[in-house]
Scaffold this motif. Structure first.
Motif, PDB file in Angstrom:
ATOM      1  N   THR A  46       0.980  -0.965  -0.108  1.00  0.00           N
ATOM      2  CA  THR A  46       0.167   0.237  -0.559  1.00  0.00           C
ATOM      3  C   THR A  46       0.918   1.392   0.000  1.00  0.00           C
ATOM      4  N   LEU A  47       1.906   1.404   0.830  1.00  0.00           N
ATOM      5  CA  LEU A  47       2.594   2.197   0.744  1.00  0.00           C
ATOM      6  C   LEU A  47       3.270   2.250  -0.627  1.00  0.00           C
ATOM      7  N   ILE A  48       3.891   1.676  -1.122  1.00  0.00           N
ATOM      8  CA  ILE A  48       4.324   2.073  -2.292  1.00  0.00           C
ATOM      9  C   ILE A  48       3.348   1.889  -3.369  1.00  0.00           C
ATOM     10  N   ARG A  49       2.691   1.665  -3.572  1.00  0.00           N
ATOM     11  CA  ARG A  49       1.157   1.455  -4.311  1.00  0.00           C
ATOM     12  C   ARG A  49       0.469   3.321  -4.005  1.00  0.00           C
ATOM     13  N   THR A  50       1.430   3.497  -3.048  1.00  0.00           N
ATOM     14  CA  THR A  50       0.586   5.373  -2.612  1.00  0.00           C
ATOM     15  C   THR A  50       2.129   6.191  -3.374  1.00  0.00           C
ATOM     16  N   ILE A  51       3.047   5.836  -3.313  1.00  0.00           N
ATOM     17  CA  ILE A  51       4.436   7.059  -3.623  1.00  0.00           C
ATOM     18  C   ILE A  51       4.140   6.699  -4.857  1.00  0.00           C
ATOM     19  N   ASN A  52       3.648   5.356  -5.572  1.00  0.00           N
ATOM     20  CA  ASN A  52       3.640   6.010  -7.148  1.00  0.00           C
ATOM     21  C   ASN A  52       2.214   6.016  -8.008  1.00  0.00           C
ATOM     22  N   THR A  63       4.802  14.154  -2.992  1.00  0.00           N
ATOM     23  CA  THR A  63       5.128  14.686  -3.942  1.00  0.00           C
ATOM     24  C   THR A  63       7.102  14.088  -4.102  1.00  0.00           C
ATOM     25  N   VAL A  64       6.734  14.197  -5.262  1.00  0.00           N
ATOM     26  CA  VAL A  64       8.770  13.791  -6.610  1.00  0.00           C
ATOM     27  C   VAL A  64       8.826  15.497  -6.737  1.00  0.00           C
ATOM     28  N   ASP A  65      10.369  15.476  -5.976  1.00  0.00           N
ATOM     29  CA  ASP A  65      11.200  16.929  -6.196  1.00  0.00           C
ATOM     30  C   ASP A  65      10.182  17.845  -6.491  1.00  0.00           C
ATOM     31  N   GLY A  66       9.076  17.967  -5.039  1.00  0.00           N
ATOM     32  CA  GLY A  66       8.981  19.639  -5.086  1.00  0.00           C
ATOM     33  C   GLY A  66       7.114  19.899  -5.909  1.00  0.00           C
ATOM     34  N   ARG A  67       7.140  18.266  -6.520  1.00  0.00           N
ATOM     35  CA  ARG A  67       5.421  18.416  -7.267  1.00  0.00           C
ATOM     36  C   ARG A  67       4.698  17.421  -6.844  1.00  0.00           C
ATOM     37  N   ASP A  68       3.239  16.968  -6.466  1.00  0.00           N
ATOM     38  CA  ASP A  68       2.860  17.029  -5.974  1.00  0.00           C
ATOM     39  C   ASP A  68       2.242  16.281  -6.448  1.00  0.00           C
ATOM     40  N   VAL A  69       2.366  14.721  -6.583  1.00  0.00           N
ATOM     41  CA  VAL A  69       2.018  13.796  -7.671  1.00  0.00           C
ATOM     42  C   VAL A  69       0.509  12.698  -7.002  1.00  0.00           C
ATOM     43  N   THR A  70       0.070  13.713  -4.853  1.00  0.00           N
ATOM     44  CA  THR A  70      -1.178  12.885  -4.732  1.00  0.00           C
ATOM     45  C   THR A  70      -2.090  12.505  -5.747  1.00  0.00           C
ATOM     46  N   PRO A  71      -2.788  11.565  -6.046  1.00  0.00           N
ATOM     47  CA  PRO A  71      -3.777  11.357  -6.716  1.00  0.00           C
ATOM     48  C   PRO A  71      -4.472  12.269  -6.484  1.00  0.00           C
ATOM     49  N   SER A  72      -5.843  13.228  -7.319  1.00  0.00           N
ATOM     50  CA  SER A  72      -6.897  13.969  -6.749  1.00  0.00           C
ATOM     51  C   SER A  72      -7.931  13.271  -6.242  1.00  0.00           C
ATOM     52  N   ARG A  73      -8.743  13.440  -5.900  1.00  0.00           N
ATOM     53  CA  ARG A  73      -9.518  13.178  -5.113  1.00  0.00           C
ATOM     54  C   ARG A  73     -10.792  13.223  -5.514  1.00  0.00           C
ATOM     55  N   ARG A  74     -10.705  14.503  -6.617  1.00  0.00           N
ATOM     56  CA  ARG A  74     -12.264  14.802  -7.617  1.00  0.00           C
ATOM     57  C   ARG A  74     -11.865  13.549  -8.528  1.00  0.00           C
ATOM     58  N   ARG A  75     -13.373  13.503  -9.554  1.00  0.00           N
ATOM     59  CA  ARG A  75     -13.559  12.547 -10.295  1.00  0.00           C
ATOM     60  C   ARG A  75     -13.948  13.247 -10.907  1.00  0.00           C
ATOM     61  N   PHE A  76     -13.194  13.462 -12.927  1.00  0.00           N
ATOM     62  CA  PHE A  76     -13.564  14.117 -13.431  1.00  0.00           C
ATOM     63  C   PHE A  76     -14.389  12.745 -14.825  1.00  0.00           C
ATOM     64  N   GLY A  77     -14.838  13.059 -15.928  1.00  0.00           N
ATOM     65  CA  GLY A  77     -15.956  12.574 -16.726  1.00  0.00           C
ATOM     66  C   GLY A  77     -14.432  11.993 -17.810  1.00  0.00           C
ATOM     67  N   GLY A  78     -14.331  11.276 -18.578  1.00  0.00           N
ATOM     68  CA  GLY A  78     -12.906  10.906 -19.343  1.00  0.00           C
ATOM     69  C   GLY A  78     -12.313   9.529 -19.357  1.00  0.00           C
ATOM     70  N   HIS A  79     -11.675   9.252 -19.517  1.00  0.00           N
ATOM     71  CA  HIS A  79     -10.199   8.195 -19.024  1.00  0.00           C
ATOM     72  C   HIS A  79      -9.265   9.027 -17.908  1.00  0.00           C
ATOM     73  N   PRO A  80      -8.839   8.257 -17.477  1.00  0.00           N
ATOM     74  CA  PRO A  80      -7.910   8.298 -15.867  1.00  0.00           C
ATOM     75  C   PRO A  80      -6.799   8.839 -16.947  1.00  0.00           C
ATOM     76  N   GLN A  81      -6.376   9.215 -16.261  1.00  0.00           N
ATOM     77  CA  GLN A  81      -4.893   8.705 -16.670  1.00  0.00           C
ATOM     78  C   GLN A  81      -3.728   7.878 -15.769  1.00  0.00           C
ATOM     79  N   ARG A  82      -3.498   7.270 -17.396  1.00  0.00           N
ATOM     80  CA  ARG A  82      -2.334   5.411 -16.695  1.00  0.00           C
ATOM     81  C   ARG A  82      -1.453   6.687 -15.194  1.00  0.00           C
ATOM     82  N   PRO A  83      -1.112   5.124 -14.754  1.00  0.00           N
ATOM     83  CA  PRO A  83      -0.082   5.470 -13.438  1.00  0.00           C
ATOM     84  C   PRO A  83       1.514   6.074 -13.919  1.00  0.00           C
TER      85      PRO A  83
END
Length: 99
Positions: A46-52, A63-83
């Protein structure tokens, strides 16, 4: 650098809820190599899956290199990004590519 700040993740709800991560914080500097060890069911995957970005934490941030990579809690229509499209692999691993 990879930074995990106060990340928590539970599965299920109510009395059957399982807390896989409970307020976890850690920092991995560029070029550092870390291993995640523990008993079965301790939350390693779970920890590794959360990090990636394959799992969304209930709270906290990654965060990776200062960039927040936490998946959004909001859902949008369309196709989700691939990890693999979220963070270039060498940045996510903190190491140079071998190709």
């Amino acid at each position: 650098m990879i930074s995990v700040d106060r990340v928590s993740k539970s599965y299920g709800s109510g009395e059957t809820a399982v807390r896989a991560l409970d307020d976890v914080s850690l920092t991995v500097g560029r070029g550092e190599i870390f291993g995640v060890v523990g008993q079965s069911g301790a939350g390693k995957s779970t920890l590794i899956r959360t990090i990636n970005s394959l799992e969304r934490p209930d709270s906290g941030s990654v965060t990776v290199d200062g960039r927040d990579v936490t998946p959004s809690r909001r859902r949008f229509g369309g196709h989700p990004q691939r990890p693999h499209q979220r963070i270039p692999r060498p940045q996510a691993a903190g190491v140079e590519g071998t190709h």
